[in-house]
Design a protein around this motif. Sequence first.
Motif, PDB file in Angstrom:
ATOM      1  N   GLY A  81      10.312 -14.687  -4.332  1.00 54.20           N
ATOM      2  CA  GLY A  81       9.000 -14.794  -5.155  1.00 54.20           C
ATOM      3  C   GLY A  81       7.892 -15.071  -4.441  1.00 54.20           C
ATOM      4  N   VAL A  82       8.000 -15.028  -3.022  1.00 57.85           N
ATOM      5  CA  VAL A  82       7.109 -15.256  -2.443  1.00 57.85           C
ATOM      6  C   VAL A  82       6.653 -14.007  -1.307  1.00 57.85           C
ATOM      7  CG1 VAL A  82       6.059 -16.778  -0.162  1.00 57.85           C
ATOM      8  CG2 VAL A  82       7.494 -17.728  -1.925  1.00 57.85           C
ATOM      9  N   VAL A  83       5.159 -13.599  -1.565  1.00 57.73           N
ATOM     10  CA  VAL A  83       4.702 -12.507  -0.566  1.00 57.73           C
ATOM     11  C   VAL A  83       4.093 -13.108   0.473  1.00 57.73           C
ATOM     12  CG1 VAL A  83       3.075 -10.594  -0.660  1.00 57.73           C
ATOM     13  CG2 VAL A  83       4.539 -10.977  -2.481  1.00 57.73           C
ATOM     14  N   VAL A  84       4.672 -12.872   1.893  1.00 53.47           N
ATOM     15  CA  VAL A  84       3.988 -13.330   3.024  1.00 53.47           C
ATOM     16  C   VAL A  84       3.330 -12.097   3.591  1.00 53.47           C
ATOM     17  CG1 VAL A  84       4.324 -14.356   5.178  1.00 53.47           C
ATOM     18  CG2 VAL A  84       6.145 -14.904   3.195  1.00 53.47           C
ATOM     19  N   LEU A  86      -3.372  -7.981  -1.367  1.00 51.75           N
ATOM     20  CA  LEU A  86      -3.528  -9.055  -2.295  1.00 51.75           C
ATOM     21  C   LEU A  86      -3.620  -8.664  -3.674  1.00 51.75           C
ATOM     22  CD1 LEU A  86      -6.236 -10.857  -0.346  1.00 51.75           C
ATOM     23  CD2 LEU A  86      -3.725 -11.916  -0.837  1.00 51.75           C
ATOM     24  N   THR A  87      -4.030  -7.380  -3.895  1.00 54.41           N
ATOM     25  CA  THR A  87      -4.255  -6.836  -5.232  1.00 54.41           C
ATOM     26  C   THR A  87      -2.850  -6.666  -5.702  1.00 54.41           C
ATOM     27  OG1 THR A  87      -6.385  -5.888  -4.702  1.00 54.41           O
ATOM     28  CG2 THR A  87      -5.047  -5.133  -6.576  1.00 54.41           C
ATOM     29  N   LYS A  88      -1.704  -5.997  -4.791  1.00 55.50           N
ATOM     30  CA  LYS A  88      -0.539  -5.530  -5.272  1.00 55.50           C
ATOM     31  C   LYS A  88       0.019  -6.900  -5.654  1.00 55.50           C
ATOM     32  CE  LYS A  88       3.495  -3.282  -4.067  1.00 55.50           C
ATOM     33  NZ  LYS A  88       3.967  -2.180  -2.637  1.00 55.50           N
ATOM     34  N   ALA A  89       0.096  -8.062  -4.992  1.00 52.54           N
ATOM     35  CA  ALA A  89       0.657  -9.158  -5.080  1.00 52.54           C
ATOM     36  C   ALA A  89       0.338  -9.980  -6.556  1.00 52.54           C
ATOM     37  CB  ALA A  89       0.394 -10.344  -4.054  1.00 52.54           C
ATOM     38  N   GLY A  90      -1.015  -9.642  -6.642  1.00 58.02           N
ATOM     39  CA  GLY A  90      -1.708 -10.272  -8.201  1.00 58.02           C
ATOM     40  C   GLY A  90      -1.049  -9.407  -9.256  1.00 58.02           C
ATOM     41  N   GLU A  91      -0.794  -8.257  -9.062  1.00 58.37           N
ATOM     42  CA  GLU A  91      -0.260  -7.505 -10.171  1.00 58.37           C
ATOM     43  C   GLU A  91       1.229  -7.521 -10.205  1.00 58.37           C
ATOM     44  OE1 GLU A  91      -1.716  -3.502  -9.089  1.00 58.37           O
ATOM     45  OE2 GLU A  91      -3.748  -3.904  -9.825  1.00 58.37           O
ATOM     46  N   ASP A  92       1.971  -8.033  -9.084  1.00 58.43           N
ATOM     47  CA  ASP A  92       3.511  -7.928  -9.141  1.00 58.43           C
ATOM     48  C   ASP A  92       4.182  -9.035  -9.803  1.00 58.43           C
ATOM     49  OD1 ASP A  92       6.155  -7.674  -8.416  1.00 58.43           O
ATOM     50  OD2 ASP A  92       5.912  -7.766  -6.456  1.00 58.43           O
ATOM     51  N   GLU A 133       7.252  -9.864  -9.796  1.00 59.12           N
ATOM     52  CA  GLU A 133       8.172 -10.859  -9.049  1.00 59.12           C
ATOM     53  C   GLU A 133       7.655 -11.669  -8.055  1.00 59.12           C
ATOM     54  OE1 GLU A 133      11.091 -10.324  -9.558  1.00 59.12           O
ATOM     55  OE2 GLU A 133      10.899  -9.255 -11.416  1.00 59.12           O
ATOM     56  N   CYS A 134       6.247 -11.488  -7.773  1.00 61.86           N
ATOM     57  CA  CYS A 134       5.508 -12.463  -6.773  1.00 61.86           C
ATOM     58  C   CYS A 134       4.905 -13.670  -7.588  1.00 61.86           C
ATOM     59  CB  CYS A 134       4.189 -11.761  -6.330  1.00 61.86           C
ATOM     60  SG  CYS A 134       3.186 -12.579  -5.521  1.00 61.86           S
ATOM     61  N   ARG A 135       5.208 -14.682  -6.977  1.00 62.35           N
ATOM     62  CA  ARG A 135       4.893 -15.928  -7.679  1.00 62.35           C
ATOM     63  C   ARG A 135       4.065 -16.894  -7.040  1.00 62.35           C
ATOM     64  NH1 ARG A 135       9.463 -18.857 -10.998  1.00 62.35           N
ATOM     65  NH2 ARG A 135       7.855 -19.929 -11.811  1.00 62.35           N
ATOM     66  N   ALA A 136       4.007 -16.424  -5.588  1.00 62.27           N
ATOM     67  CA  ALA A 136       2.969 -17.375  -4.525  1.00 62.27           C
ATOM     68  C   ALA A 136       3.045 -16.504  -3.543  1.00 62.27           C
ATOM     69  CB  ALA A 136       3.729 -18.513  -4.067  1.00 62.27           C
ATOM     70  N   VAL A 137       1.614 -16.562  -2.674  1.00 57.91           N
ATOM     71  CA  VAL A 137       1.287 -15.734  -1.511  1.00 57.91           C
ATOM     72  C   VAL A 137       1.058 -16.653  -0.547  1.00 57.91           C
ATOM     73  CG1 VAL A 137      -0.535 -14.383  -0.611  1.00 57.91           C
ATOM     74  CG2 VAL A 137       0.319 -13.898  -3.025  1.00 57.91           C
ATOM     75  N   MET A 138       1.674 -16.208   0.588  1.00 55.58           N
ATOM     76  CA  MET A 138       1.425 -16.938   1.875  1.00 55.58           C
ATOM     77  C   MET A 138       0.495 -16.245   3.025  1.00 55.58           C
ATOM     78  SD  MET A 138       4.290 -18.693   4.590  1.00 55.58           S
ATOM     79  CE  MET A 138       3.862 -18.473   6.379  1.00 55.58           C
ATOM     80  N   ALA A 146       6.546 -21.108  -5.589  1.00 57.75           N
ATOM     81  CA  ALA A 146       6.961 -19.998  -6.418  1.00 57.75           C
ATOM     82  C   ALA A 146       7.920 -20.498  -7.431  1.00 57.75           C
ATOM     83  CB  ALA A 146       7.716 -18.917  -5.245  1.00 57.75           C
ATOM     84  N   SER A 147       8.727 -21.684  -7.080  1.00 54.97           N
ATOM     85  CA  SER A 147       9.634 -22.083  -8.320  1.00 54.97           C
ATOM     86  C   SER A 147       9.078 -23.142  -9.232  1.00 54.97           C
ATOM     87  CB  SER A 147      10.547 -22.833  -7.499  1.00 54.97           C
ATOM     88  OG  SER A 147      10.134 -24.221  -7.028  1.00 54.97           O
TER      89      SER A 147
END
Length: 265
Positions: free
Chosen positions: A16-19, A43-49, A51-56, A205-206
């Motif tokens: 759930g984390v996009v690094v 960042l745009t893709k992470a926002g739309e995904d 499965e992504c619940r947090a970004v590092m 992310a949890s």
Amino acid sequence: MATTERDPILVEQDAGVVVITLNRPDKLNSFNGEMHRRLLAALTKAGEDPECRAVMLTGAGRAFSAGQDLSERVFEEGVAPDLSESLKKNYNPLVRIIRELEKPVLAAVNGVAAGAGANIALACDIVIAARSARFIQSFSKIGLVPDSGGTWTLPRLIGDARARALAFLAEPIYAELAAEWGMIWKAVDDDLLHVEARKLSAHLASQPTRSFALMKKAFLQSAVQTFDQQLDLEAQLQGEAGQTEDYRTGVSSFRAKQSPVFKGR
């Protein structure tokens, strides 16, 4: 899109984390046009995904980011460059998406974060830094004005007097003092930075990440609203939060004395 070691941006996803790693270590991760494009896309893709619940967000090598790659600045005799276009096209979209992304964004700052690099880090929701890391508002050294949100973010984090001094003097602020001043969340030992950052990102992310999105909206609006307007906004956002599956999960888990398992919806 798959990334390789030569890409200016590396992206990996786990639990759930996009690094996202700034990856021009030989240039101290300074920004060129390609890095801007790739970071904004990531960042745009992470926002739309879903499965992504947090970004590092972090940097490869000895730095988080030294800011703008000045080797890209070409001066023509008798022609003054229009730096406003660079901000409108590149830096402003980056800090806007970080602030507005409906996911928590954590910055793990290693080494130097200078100029726009510092202010991109400070635009993140939570900043954790290695003790050796330093933040520098380096703009005055080349006759410029803090950008990438620095003149907005810094006074709100550390107060007007300190923000002005950092901008005028361009002195480095090490991580422990930055944490003491409230500029960042905390400083950690250098060898623990990425361990701690990944652990914190996984925790975020949890959690009920839909409520984090609503919190971000509330904090942003608080800068321009009256107290009464903010109370009304809180009521509106709390109404939205109360409709989420995570709220029902949280309440039922509390009543059952169990640890909740949030889904971010």
